[in-house]
Design a protein around this motif. Structure first.
Motif, mmCIF file in Angstrom:
data_model
loop_
_atom_site.group_PDB
_atom_site.id
_atom_site.type_symbol
_atom_site.label_atom_id
_atom_site.label_comp_id
_atom_site.label_asym_id
_atom_site.label_seq_id
_atom_site.Cartn_x
_atom_site.Cartn_y
_atom_site.Cartn_z
ATOM 1 N N ASP A 25 0.836 -1.134 0.196
ATOM 2 C CA ASP A 25 0.033 0.127 0.034
ATOM 3 C C ASP A 25 0.887 1.260 0.007
ATOM 4 O O ASP A 25 1.750 1.464 0.806
ATOM 5 N N ARG A 26 0.522 2.301 -0.985
ATOM 6 C CA ARG A 26 1.359 3.422 -1.014
ATOM 7 C C ARG A 26 1.039 4.476 0.257
ATOM 8 O O ARG A 26 1.979 5.046 0.531
ATOM 9 N N THR A 27 0.102 3.853 1.008
ATOM 10 C CA THR A 27 -0.037 4.805 2.299
ATOM 11 C C THR A 27 0.849 4.152 3.471
ATOM 12 O O THR A 27 0.674 4.992 4.490
ATOM 13 N N SER A 30 2.242 6.528 6.012
ATOM 14 C CA SER A 30 1.605 7.073 6.989
ATOM 15 C C SER A 30 1.369 6.079 8.359
ATOM 16 O O SER A 30 0.758 6.263 9.400
ATOM 17 N N ASN A 75 8.077 2.143 -0.176
ATOM 18 C CA ASN A 75 7.113 1.304 0.705
ATOM 19 C C ASN A 75 8.201 0.331 1.578
ATOM 20 O O ASN A 75 7.448 -0.902 1.598
ATOM 21 N N ARG A 98 -1.826 2.371 12.038
ATOM 22 C CA ARG A 98 -2.276 3.563 12.123
ATOM 23 C C ARG A 98 -1.657 4.388 13.365
ATOM 24 O O ARG A 98 -1.603 3.699 14.405
#
Length: 117
Positions: A25-27, A30, A75, A98
């Protein structure tokens, strides 16, 4: 996010090894990411972690021998391990969460590190 840990292997005491944790995931940039290990017959323990802001934390037993870093373009999160000891032997897992999460809820499959004396 799916995680894949790699880079484990059989090394001798005093050698170095770099583990990689790559995400689908490119997120991933975060997420806070941690490395954990489980030695034979022992409970899983935290080794190191890095926040999305790149703040790093290490367990005391590492004694400055390991370095966690991340490359958001790839990533990936890395664990550079130096001066390896037989007691570093175990299955190493990477995990992500997260920043607002209490526990790590995304886990990779683990990679085996064996350090011979």
């Amino acid at each position: 996010v799916q995680l894949q840990a790699s880079g484990g292997g059989l090394v001798q005491a005093g050698d170095s090894l770099r583990l990689s944790c790559t995400a689908s995931d490119r997120t991933f940039s975060s997420y806070n990411v941690g490395w954990f290990r489980q030695a034979p017959g022992k409970e899983r323990e935290s080794v190191a972690s890095i926040t999305w802001r790149r703040n790093t934390y290490y367990t005391d037993s590492i004694e400055g021998r390991f370095t966690i870093s991340r490359d958001n373009r790839k990533n990936a999160v890395y664990l550079q391990m130096t001066s390896l000891k037989p007691e570093d032997t175990g299955v190493y897992y990477c995990a992500a969460k997260r920043p607002s999460a209490v526990q790590y809820n995304f886990w990779g499959q683990g990679t085996l590190v064996t350090v011979s004396s």
